[in-house]
Design a protein around this motif. Structure first.
Motif, mmCIF file in Angstrom:
data_model
loop_
_atom_site.group_PDB
_atom_site.id
_atom_site.type_symbol
_atom_site.label_atom_id
_atom_site.label_comp_id
_atom_site.label_asym_id
_atom_site.label_seq_id
_atom_site.Cartn_x
_atom_site.Cartn_y
_atom_site.Cartn_z
ATOM 1 N N PHE A 135 -0.429 5.532 -0.545
ATOM 2 C CA PHE A 135 -0.673 4.434 -1.485
ATOM 3 C C PHE A 135 0.468 3.419 -1.387
ATOM 4 O O PHE A 135 1.512 3.708 -0.833
ATOM 5 C CB PHE A 135 -0.811 5.008 -2.909
ATOM 6 C CG PHE A 135 -1.454 4.042 -3.865
ATOM 7 C CD1 PHE A 135 -2.712 3.507 -3.618
ATOM 8 C CD2 PHE A 135 -0.789 3.657 -5.023
ATOM 9 C CE1 PHE A 135 -3.298 2.621 -4.502
ATOM 10 C CE2 PHE A 135 -1.368 2.764 -5.913
ATOM 11 C CZ PHE A 135 -2.622 2.236 -5.651
ATOM 12 N N GLN A 136 0.270 2.236 -1.965
ATOM 13 C CA GLN A 136 1.180 1.089 -1.791
ATOM 14 C C GLN A 136 1.123 0.574 -0.351
ATOM 15 O O GLN A 136 2.104 0.081 0.200
ATOM 16 C CB GLN A 136 2.637 1.427 -2.183
ATOM 17 C CG GLN A 136 2.832 1.923 -3.598
ATOM 18 C CD GLN A 136 2.414 0.937 -4.683
ATOM 19 O OE1 GLN A 136 2.116 -0.229 -4.393
ATOM 20 N NE2 GLN A 136 2.373 1.396 -5.923
ATOM 21 N N GLU A 137 -0.065 0.724 0.243
ATOM 22 C CA GLU A 137 -0.364 0.109 1.538
ATOM 23 C C GLU A 137 0.604 0.511 2.643
ATOM 24 O O GLU A 137 1.002 -0.302 3.470
ATOM 25 C CB GLU A 137 -0.481 -1.418 1.395
ATOM 26 C CG GLU A 137 -1.555 -1.764 0.376
ATOM 27 C CD GLU A 137 -2.078 -3.172 0.476
ATOM 28 O OE1 GLU A 137 -1.430 -4.016 1.112
ATOM 29 O OE2 GLU A 137 -3.159 -3.415 -0.087
ATOM 30 N N ARG A 138 0.962 1.794 2.634
ATOM 31 C CA ARG A 138 1.666 2.304 3.798
ATOM 32 C C ARG A 138 0.626 2.629 4.872
ATOM 33 O O ARG A 138 -0.509 2.994 4.566
ATOM 34 C CB ARG A 138 2.490 3.538 3.416
ATOM 35 C CG ARG A 138 3.749 3.141 2.650
ATOM 36 C CD ARG A 138 4.411 4.310 1.986
ATOM 37 N NE ARG A 138 3.624 4.764 0.847
ATOM 38 C CZ ARG A 138 3.992 5.751 0.037
ATOM 39 N NH1 ARG A 138 5.112 6.400 0.250
ATOM 40 N NH2 ARG A 138 3.240 6.090 -0.979
ATOM 41 N N THR A 139 1.031 2.472 6.138
ATOM 42 C CA THR A 139 0.100 2.584 7.265
ATOM 43 C C THR A 139 0.606 3.631 8.254
ATOM 44 O O THR A 139 1.798 3.657 8.573
ATOM 45 C CB THR A 139 -0.016 1.217 7.986
ATOM 46 O OG1 THR A 139 -0.488 0.247 7.052
ATOM 47 C CG2 THR A 139 -0.974 1.281 9.161
ATOM 48 N N TYR A 191 -2.230 11.364 -1.268
ATOM 49 C CA TYR A 191 -2.502 9.920 -1.197
ATOM 50 C C TYR A 191 -1.446 9.111 -1.937
ATOM 51 O O TYR A 191 -0.916 8.116 -1.420
ATOM 52 C CB TYR A 191 -3.900 9.646 -1.773
ATOM 53 C CG TYR A 191 -4.312 8.196 -1.675
ATOM 54 C CD1 TYR A 191 -4.535 7.596 -0.438
ATOM 55 C CD2 TYR A 191 -4.484 7.430 -2.816
ATOM 56 C CE1 TYR A 191 -4.916 6.274 -0.343
ATOM 57 C CE2 TYR A 191 -4.865 6.099 -2.735
ATOM 58 C CZ TYR A 191 -5.077 5.524 -1.491
ATOM 59 O OH TYR A 191 -5.446 4.213 -1.409
ATOM 60 N N ARG A 220 7.157 0.120 0.280
ATOM 61 C CA ARG A 220 5.811 -0.418 0.088
ATOM 62 C C ARG A 220 5.421 -1.284 1.278
ATOM 63 O O ARG A 220 6.232 -2.084 1.749
ATOM 64 C CB ARG A 220 5.752 -1.252 -1.187
ATOM 65 C CG ARG A 220 5.979 -0.408 -2.418
ATOM 66 C CD ARG A 220 6.036 -1.233 -3.681
ATOM 67 N NE ARG A 220 6.138 -0.317 -4.831
ATOM 68 C CZ ARG A 220 5.498 -0.479 -5.971
ATOM 69 N NH1 ARG A 220 4.755 -1.558 -6.176
ATOM 70 N NH2 ARG A 220 5.608 0.404 -6.931
ATOM 71 N N GLY A 221 4.203 -1.103 1.769
ATOM 72 C CA GLY A 221 3.732 -1.931 2.881
ATOM 73 C C GLY A 221 4.264 -1.524 4.241
ATOM 74 O O GLY A 221 4.011 -2.211 5.229
ATOM 75 N N THR A 265 5.060 0.733 7.797
ATOM 76 C CA THR A 265 4.198 1.295 8.848
ATOM 77 C C THR A 265 4.938 2.373 9.633
ATOM 78 O O THR A 265 6.075 2.157 10.059
ATOM 79 C CB THR A 265 3.752 0.186 9.826
ATOM 80 O OG1 THR A 265 2.993 -0.778 9.094
ATOM 81 C CG2 THR A 265 2.899 0.740 10.956
#
Ligand SMILES: [Zn+2]
Ligand SMILES: [Zn+2]
Length: 321
Positions: free
Chosen positions: A260-264, A255, A236-237, A239
């Protein structure tokens, strides 16, 4: 002088490069003439030879990891990928000259270092020590600098878990910079020699997939199919930064599974001179182990063929005779 040129871009098997005789180039105002001692071989040179990157001018000499001496003064310098920027646009003014729309590149917009001499703007060359073998310095100039920017772009937290996909010249230098910062490194690569090198350099694992969720990852392999699994392997989170200048098509993303879970997901676009200076300062103060695959100057086509076939372990370097 002798110079390699991209004559007919296409697969290496079709012989896209030619070795030709040319006049030694004359430096213009603000430029220096550099006698080449060694030039690193980068995957971008392969993209230029094979036409993944379309030529910007005919018959251009590739090569953008040049270590040489300025004619006249004998000063040791490095000529890297970023050849010039405008210095006036919004990107240049805010410290992102790597995004300058008018930027030019060594070996693409102008002749590069697969030649006995190269001309470069004086403001864009890096001073280098004269007492280190040229072939040890050459891979720092793109493999090292771009990897350093990719490491910044993947937002690796202190003592974080980093994944590296593909383990060539840039990856093996970036791995060492990351481990020096306390990262736990997991390398994903198919080739047995690259897995061995990764473990020797301190990777916690080297195999088909990372054994734990990752805070950050860098995709060095130019393979778009690896983007979805690399995103899925992030915690999660996390990059993922794509280090290369060229990537095959990325398959469609789900998605929920991939973002989702703020992966970049981020790209890396060349580098600024500030990146180059910062990395070279680090690498000269704490020299990384550089796995060098040396090639004679007249073996440039073979070096690129080996790179295309994943047969280079570490960094290929053309060494002038
Ligand atoms: Zn600009
Ligand atoms: Zn490069």
């Amino acid at each position: 002088m002798r110079a390699w040129v991209v004559e007919r871009p296409g697969p290496m098997a079709s012989g896209p490069l030619a070795l030709v005789e040319r006049e030694v180039p004359s430096p213009g105002p603000g430029e220096v003439l550099v006698r080449v001692e060694a030039c690193g071989v980068c995957r971008t040179d392969l993209h230029l030879a094979e036409g993944d990157l379309p030529p910007r001018r005919p018959g251009t000499t590739p090569g953008h990891q040049v270590v040489g001496r300025i004619e006249g003064t004998g000063e040791r310098v490095g000529v890297a990928w970023l050849r010039s920027t405008c210095g006036r646009c919004r990107y240049c003014l805010r410290g992102q000259e790597n995004l300058c729309p008018a930027s030019t590149y060594t070996g693409w917009d102008a002749d590069g270092g697969f030649a006995e001499y190269v001309v470069a703007p004086a403001d864009y060359v890096y001073p280098l020590p004269g007492d280190v073998p040229a072939e040890r310095l050459a891979p720092l100039l793109c493999a090292g600098i771009i990897g350093f920017r990719a490491l910044a772009r993947c937002d690796l937290p202190p003592h974080g878990r980093l994944g590296i996909y593909g383990f060539g010249a840039s990856a093996h230098l970036t791995a060492q910079a990351a481990i020096a910062r306390g990262a736990t490194l997991h390398v994903v690569t198919r080739t047995a020699a690259a897995r061995r090198l990764a473990l020797e350099l301190g990777a916690a694992s080297a195999g088909d997939r990372p054994p734990e969720p990752l805070d950050s990852a860098i995709l060095f392999a130019p393979v778009g199919e690896l983007v979805p699994p690399a995103l899925e392997a992030l915690d999660r989170g996390g990059t993922l930064a794509v280090a290369g200048i060229h990537l095959t098509d990325v398959p469609s993303l789900d998605y929920e599974r991939h973002l989702f879970q703020e992966r970049t997901l981020r790209s890396v676009t060349a580098n600024t001179r500030a990146d180059g200076r910062a990395y070279l300062e680090l690498a000269l103060a704490h020299p990384p182990r550089v796995a060098i695959a040396p090639y004679a100057f007249d073996e440039a086509a073979r070096a690129l063929t080996d790179l295309a076939n994943d047969q280079v372990n570490g960094a290929a370097v053309l060494v002038m005779d």
